[in-house]
Design a protein around this motif. Structure first.
Motif, PDB file in Angstrom:
ATOM      1  N   GLY A  36       0.758  -1.255   0.250  1.00 52.53           N
ATOM      2  CA  GLY A  36      -0.081   0.042  -0.149  1.00 52.53           C
ATOM      3  C   GLY A  36       0.844   1.262   0.011  1.00 52.53           C
ATOM      4  O   GLY A  36       0.403   2.282  -0.225  1.00 52.53           O
ATOM      5  N   ARG A 253      -3.813   2.630   3.829  1.00 55.10           N
ATOM      6  CA  ARG A 253      -2.926   2.040   3.008  1.00 55.10           C
ATOM      7  C   ARG A 253      -3.087   0.477   2.815  1.00 55.10           C
ATOM      8  O   ARG A 253      -2.832  -0.183   1.839  1.00 55.10           O
ATOM      9  CB  ARG A 253      -1.584   2.545   2.924  1.00 55.10           C
ATOM     10  CG  ARG A 253      -0.638   1.974   3.920  1.00 55.10           C
ATOM     11  CD  ARG A 253       0.607   2.447   3.951  1.00 55.10           C
ATOM     12  NE  ARG A 253       1.539   1.983   4.861  1.00 55.10           N
ATOM     13  CZ  ARG A 253       2.278   2.966   5.733  1.00 55.10           C
ATOM     14  NH1 ARG A 253       2.190   3.955   5.695  1.00 55.10           N
ATOM     15  NH2 ARG A 253       3.080   2.419   6.749  1.00 55.10           N
ATOM     16  N   GLY A 257      -4.030  -1.247  -0.460  1.00 54.80           N
ATOM     17  CA  GLY A 257      -3.173  -2.196  -1.228  1.00 54.80           C
ATOM     18  C   GLY A 257      -3.602  -3.656  -1.123  1.00 54.80           C
ATOM     19  O   GLY A 257      -3.207  -4.369  -1.642  1.00 54.80           O
TER      20      GLY A 257
END
Ligand SMILES: [Zn+2]
Length: 258
Positions: A36, A253, A257
């Motif tokens: 991410g 993130r 991700g």
């Protein structure tokens, strides 16, 4: 603000030193919690890691030979904490000592009557104020995201905590943060966590975090980076304070991700 000669020095280091591509790829592949990160964040992480490796001595003991790949493995994880801060957060010390496995330490302490005691402990890591970070290599490579265990993040969180005195779970906050809010949020979370441990409940973090506020901050930092959604779910206010301190939102993130 970085003064100009330091900027020039960093450019000089980055122009001459670099983590070889094969080692960089291998390290990133072994650290699932980096997923991410944006391309720019990966580039910055590699630059901070390069500066870290230039500035620090990483020495093996008990016959351990520390390879370039091992050095990079430690540097990348250490620099994840300061990714949005600055390498100067690690400025006041120089050495990382690496044991092949867990190591024994003699801790001395003075009890309330003034008597000095020595306690022998088996450790996987240790951080000394203005001194070295000590790591067990078998623990460095024991990447267990499912439990949130990460000895490098743990020890380097202690390093950040000790920037304003002894480790106490209160690192130097940024100017736009409120120390009273930090203290209130962490005190409340610590109280809840210790009660959960006492009552034998399944906890969101390693029960070792109940040891004292310094360990609570170090363990919560481990989980913040390796299992961020867990800590955001169980201790949302503490997650917000950690996100503001580290200037990162790993839960966002992690989801991006996925
Ligand atoms: Zn600790």
């Amino acid at each position: 603000m970085i003064w100009y000669p330091e900027k020039w020095r960093r450019r000089w280091i980055l122009g001459r030193e670099s983590i070889p591509e094969s080692i960089w790829r291998s390290v990133v592949d072994q650290l699932p919690f980096l997923r991410g990160l944006t391309r720019d964040e990966f580039r910055l992480l590699r630059e901070w890691s390069t500066i870290f490796l230039y500035n620090k001595k990483i020495n093996g003991v008990q016959g351990l030979v520390v390879t370039e790949a091992m050095r990079a493995m430690i540097a990348v994880q250490a620099c994840l904490l300061i990714l949005k801060l600055d390498p100067e957060y690690y400025d006041n010390w120089v050495e990382v000592i690496v044991y092949p496995g867990k190591f024994v330490l003699d801790h001395t302490y003075t009890d309330e009557t003034g008597v000095v005691h020595t306690r022998r402990v088996v450790a996987s890591g240790e951080s000394w104020q203005a001194g070295p970070v000590i790591l067990s290599w078998e623990d460095v490579v024991d990447i267990r995201c499912e439990s949130g265990y990460n000895v490098v993040i743990h020890e380097f969180a202690h390093k950040l905590d000790m920037l304003n005195g002894s480790a106490d779970g209160y690192p130097p906050l940024h100017g736009d943060m409120d120390r009273r809010i930090w203290a209130a949020v962490f005190s409340r979370a610590y109280e809840i966590f210790c009660r959960q441990v006492e009552q034998g409940e399944v906890t969101a973090m390693n029960p070792y975090a109940a040891e004292d506020p310094a360990e609570f901050f170090a363990v919560s930092s481990e989980v913040f980076f390796t299992r961020p959604c867990l800590i955001k779910q169980h201790f949302p206010d503490m997650y917000q304070q950690l996100a503001r301190f580290y200037c990162q939102d790993p839960a966002a993130r992690w989801i991006a991700g996925a």
